[in-house]
Scaffold this motif. Structure first.
Motif, mmCIF file in Angstrom:
data_model
loop_
_atom_site.group_PDB
_atom_site.id
_atom_site.type_symbol
_atom_site.label_atom_id
_atom_site.label_comp_id
_atom_site.label_asym_id
_atom_site.label_seq_id
_atom_site.Cartn_x
_atom_site.Cartn_y
_atom_site.Cartn_z
ATOM 1 N N VAL A 107 0.847 -1.205 0.000
ATOM 2 C CA VAL A 107 0.000 0.000 0.000
ATOM 3 C C VAL A 107 0.880 1.251 0.000
ATOM 4 N N ALA A 108 1.906 1.268 0.838
ATOM 5 C CA ALA A 108 2.790 2.438 0.900
ATOM 6 C C ALA A 108 3.489 2.680 -0.434
ATOM 7 N N ALA A 109 3.912 1.614 -1.095
ATOM 8 C CA ALA A 109 4.621 1.751 -2.376
ATOM 9 C C ALA A 109 3.712 2.251 -3.496
ATOM 10 N N HIS A 110 2.403 2.038 -3.346
ATOM 11 C CA HIS A 110 1.438 2.433 -4.381
ATOM 12 C C HIS A 110 0.345 3.311 -3.767
ATOM 13 N N ARG A 111 0.740 4.129 -2.822
ATOM 14 C CA ARG A 111 -0.190 4.915 -2.002
ATOM 15 C C ARG A 111 -1.236 5.668 -2.821
ATOM 16 N N GLU A 112 -0.821 6.278 -3.915
ATOM 17 C CA GLU A 112 -1.739 7.098 -4.708
ATOM 18 C C GLU A 112 -2.898 6.275 -5.284
ATOM 19 N N GLU A 113 -2.695 4.977 -5.452
ATOM 20 C CA GLU A 113 -3.762 4.135 -5.993
ATOM 21 C C GLU A 113 -4.797 3.766 -4.941
ATOM 22 N N PHE A 114 -4.551 4.148 -3.709
ATOM 23 C CA PHE A 114 -5.480 3.841 -2.625
ATOM 24 C C PHE A 114 -6.044 5.099 -1.974
ATOM 25 N N GLU A 115 -5.750 6.235 -2.564
ATOM 26 C CA GLU A 115 -6.112 7.510 -1.973
ATOM 27 C C GLU A 115 -6.960 8.308 -2.953
ATOM 28 N N PHE A 116 -7.625 9.326 -2.441
ATOM 29 C CA PHE A 116 -8.432 10.229 -3.250
ATOM 30 C C PHE A 116 -7.674 11.535 -3.449
ATOM 31 N N THR A 117 -7.867 12.163 -4.590
ATOM 32 C CA THR A 117 -7.290 13.475 -4.819
ATOM 33 C C THR A 117 -7.950 14.455 -3.858
ATOM 34 N N ASP A 118 -7.157 15.158 -3.090
ATOM 35 C CA ASP A 118 -7.662 16.102 -2.079
ATOM 36 C C ASP A 118 -8.680 15.451 -1.138
ATOM 37 N N HIS A 119 -8.576 14.159 -0.948
ATOM 38 C CA HIS A 119 -9.447 13.374 -0.063
ATOM 39 C C HIS A 119 -10.913 13.379 -0.493
ATOM 40 N N CYS A 120 -11.188 13.769 -1.757
ATOM 41 C CA CYS A 120 -12.601 13.851 -2.149
ATOM 42 C C CYS A 120 -12.858 13.664 -3.638
ATOM 43 N N ALA A 121 -11.846 13.397 -4.422
ATOM 44 C CA ALA A 121 -12.057 13.336 -5.871
ATOM 45 C C ALA A 121 -11.059 12.358 -6.494
ATOM 46 N N GLY A 122 -11.132 12.252 -7.815
ATOM 47 C CA GLY A 122 -10.164 11.443 -8.546
ATOM 48 C C GLY A 122 -10.694 10.079 -8.944
ATOM 49 N N PRO A 123 -9.813 9.256 -9.537
ATOM 50 C CA PRO A 123 -10.227 7.965 -10.086
ATOM 51 C C PRO A 123 -10.797 7.001 -9.052
ATOM 52 N N ASN A 124 -10.399 7.121 -7.801
ATOM 53 C CA ASN A 124 -10.923 6.190 -6.791
ATOM 54 C C ASN A 124 -12.380 6.442 -6.429
ATOM 55 N N MET A 125 -12.963 7.507 -6.953
ATOM 56 C CA MET A 125 -14.389 7.740 -6.724
ATOM 57 C C MET A 125 -15.221 6.589 -7.292
ATOM 58 N N ASP A 126 -14.707 5.917 -8.302
ATOM 59 C CA ASP A 126 -15.440 4.806 -8.903
ATOM 60 C C ASP A 126 -14.988 3.443 -8.395
ATOM 61 N N ALA A 127 -14.019 3.420 -7.507
ATOM 62 C CA ALA A 127 -13.508 2.150 -6.973
ATOM 63 C C ALA A 127 -14.435 1.606 -5.897
ATOM 64 N N THR A 128 -14.532 0.308 -5.843
ATOM 65 C CA THR A 128 -15.324 -0.351 -4.800
ATOM 66 C C THR A 128 -14.366 -0.993 -3.799
ATOM 67 N N PRO A 129 -14.856 -1.377 -2.637
ATOM 68 C CA PRO A 129 -13.988 -2.117 -1.715
ATOM 69 C C PRO A 129 -13.373 -3.357 -2.366
ATOM 70 N N ASN A 130 -14.127 -4.055 -3.204
ATOM 71 C CA ASN A 130 -13.573 -5.227 -3.893
ATOM 72 C C ASN A 130 -12.422 -4.842 -4.822
ATOM 73 N N ASP A 131 -12.530 -3.675 -5.461
ATOM 74 C CA ASP A 131 -11.425 -3.202 -6.305
ATOM 75 C C ASP A 131 -10.177 -2.972 -5.458
#
Length: 187
Positions: free
Chosen positions: A94-118
Motif C-alpha cells: 500500500v505504501a509503495a502504491h499509495r496514490e492508488e489507494f487515496e483520493f485526490t484532495d481526499h474527495c475526488a479522482g479515479p478512486n471515486m469509482d472504486a469499490t472495496p472489492n477493487d
C-alpha cells in the motif's frame, strides 16, 4: 458432531522483544505514516531486538476514504500464513502504491469509482497475497475494534503518533532520522 472451527488468530504486529516499548500509530495511506513505517525495520536493526519492542497500531482516519478497507486487509493478512510478516507485506504494498489507494484532495479522482472489492484486488495484486477470504471473516471485526479502542483510550487522534513505554511523545516525527528517534526512545 463436527469439530468447532479454530478461533481466528490475528498475529500481533509486534517486532523485537526488548524492554523499551515503541508504538507507532499509523494510517496506511497517510504519507507521513508511510514514511514512518519505512523506518521501523531500520529502527529495529539499529536499536536491537533485545533492546526494543516495536508495535504497529492501525489508526483509521475518515478523510483517508479507504482507510477501513485497507486496515481490514492488513489485519486479514495477519491471519494468514506468515502472520505479521504478511501484514507488513500488505502495508509495504500500500505504501509503495499509495496514490492508488487515496483520493485526490481526499474527495475526488479515479478512486471515486472504486469499490472495496477493487481495493482488495489491488492489494492482492501488489502484495501477492490472497486476502478476500480472510477479509470476509466476520470475527476480524474484533481486531479492528480493538485497534480503534486502544487508540481512543490512549488519546490518539491522528497519524502518525508515537508512544514510548505507554506515553505519547509529540517530539517524535516521521521526518526525523532513525538516530533522532533512538535519542528520544532511549533518553
Amino acid at each position: 458432531m463436527p469439530a468447532s472451527p479454530a478461533p481466528l488468530h490475528v498475529d500481533p504486529l509486534v517486532w523485537g522483544h526488548g524492554p523499551r516499548i515503541f508504538e507507532a500509530f499509523l494510517e496506511p495511506t497517510c504519507p507521513f505514516s508511510c514514511r514512518a513505517f519505512s523506518k521501523l525495520p531500520d529502527l529495529l536493526e539499529k536499536a536491537g531486538a533485545d533492546r526494543i519492542t516495536i508495535k504497529i497500531r492501525l489508526q483509521s482516519q475518515p478523510w483517508h476514504m479507504f482507510s477501513g478497507v485497507i486496515i481490514r486487509c492488513i489485519l486479514a493478512a495477519s491471519t494468514l500464513e506468515g502472520g505479521k510478516e504478511a501484514a507488513r507485506t500488505v502495508m509495504a504494498a500500500v505504501a509503495a502504491h499509495r496514490e492508488e489507494f487515496e483520493f485526490t484532495d481526499h474527495c475526488a479522482g479515479p478512486n471515486m469509482d472504486a469499490t472495496p472489492n477493487d481495493i482488495i484486488k489491488r492489494i492482492e495484486r501488489y502484495s501477492g497475497l490472497h486476502l478476500a477470504q480472510a477479509f470476509a471473516v466476520p470475527e476480524l471485526q474484533k481486531a479492528i475494534k480493538w485497534q480503534c479502542r486502544y487508540s481512543r483510550q490512549n488519546g490518539i487522534h491522528v497519524s502518525p503518533t508515537f508512544m514510548v513505554d505507554g506515553l505519547i511523545d509529540p517530539a517524535i516525527s516521521s521526518g526525523d532520522t532513525v538516530e533522532a528517534w533512538m535519542e528520544r526512545i532511549f533518553a
